[in-house]
Design an enzyme around this catalytic site. Structure first.
Site, PDB file in Angstrom:
ATOM      1  N   GLN A 185     -51.766  -9.663  62.577  1.00 22.44           N
ATOM      2  CA  GLN A 185     -52.825  -8.704  62.267  1.00 22.44           C
ATOM      3  C   GLN A 185     -54.042  -8.979  63.148  1.00 22.44           C
ATOM      4  OE1 GLN A 185     -53.933  -8.282  58.151  1.00 22.44           O
ATOM      5  NE2 GLN A 185     -55.351  -6.647  58.628  1.00 22.44           N
ATOM      6  N   PHE A 186     -54.110  -8.273  64.279  1.00 16.85           N
ATOM      7  CA  PHE A 186     -55.197  -8.496  65.232  1.00 16.85           C
ATOM      8  C   PHE A 186     -56.556  -8.136  64.659  1.00 16.85           C
ATOM      9  CE2 PHE A 186     -54.776  -4.012  65.922  1.00 16.85           C
ATOM     10  CZ  PHE A 186     -55.980  -3.593  66.461  1.00 16.85           C
ATOM     11  N   THR A 187     -56.605  -7.280  63.646  1.00 15.30           N
ATOM     12  CA  THR A 187     -57.897  -6.853  63.103  1.00 15.30           C
ATOM     13  C   THR A 187     -58.655  -8.008  62.449  1.00 15.30           C
ATOM     14  OG1 THR A 187     -56.904  -6.140  61.010  1.00 15.30           O
ATOM     15  CG2 THR A 187     -57.116  -4.477  62.746  1.00 15.30           C
TER      16      THR A 187
END
Length: 146
Positions: free
Chosen positions: A78-80
């Site tokens: 999850q890059f966010t």
């Protein structure tokens, strides 16, 4: 590198209507990778997650890790999680590792995790994932390693 851990009674990831990873009791891990993250940092974080004691022991205290609790691990990229959110009204994803590098590191960390723990499931890197979970508690922790 940042991991958001949620103690769950169950969790699954669905991509295009198909379940790609599913666990019952255990840990749902959302993993964010920053530009300067390394495999060594990742191993340190995975080791910490696997040893982290936030399952109830026989005294009802958070004394057991996921293995002692008989749980599973669902690992989702999850890059966010790496977004800067302190200024303005839109997240800045500049600190996140570029996708090609992140995918290679994520896959390497998944492989490492599977050598350390048997019950590992995953999402699909960069896919439009639908994550279903029943948070137990709720119990949620944010872990980082230097």
């Amino acid at each position: 590198m940042r991991a958001l851990l949620q103690r769950v009674l169950e969790a699954k990831v669905v991509v295009n209507g198909e379940i790609t990873g599913e666990i019952q009791q255990g840990i749902l891990v959302f993993l964010g990778l920053a530009k300067d993250d390394t495999f060594e940092k990742g191993k340190k974080l995975i080791d910490k997650i696997l040893k982290y004691r936030f399952f109830d022991d026989e005294q009802g205290k958070m004394g057991w890790n996921v293995d002692q609790a008989g749980g599973g691990l669902l690992l989702v990229s999850q890059f966010t999680l790496m977004a800067h959110t302190q200024k303005g009204l839109r997240p800045d994803f500049g600190p996140a590792m570029p996708p090609q590098e992140a995918e290679a590191l994520y896959e390497k960390l998944v492989t490492y995790t599977k050598t350390q723990f048997e019950q590992v499931q995953t999402g699909v890197f960069a896919a439009d994932m639908k994550v279903h979970l029943v948070n137990d508690g709720p119990v949620t922790f944010n872990l980082e390693v230097a």
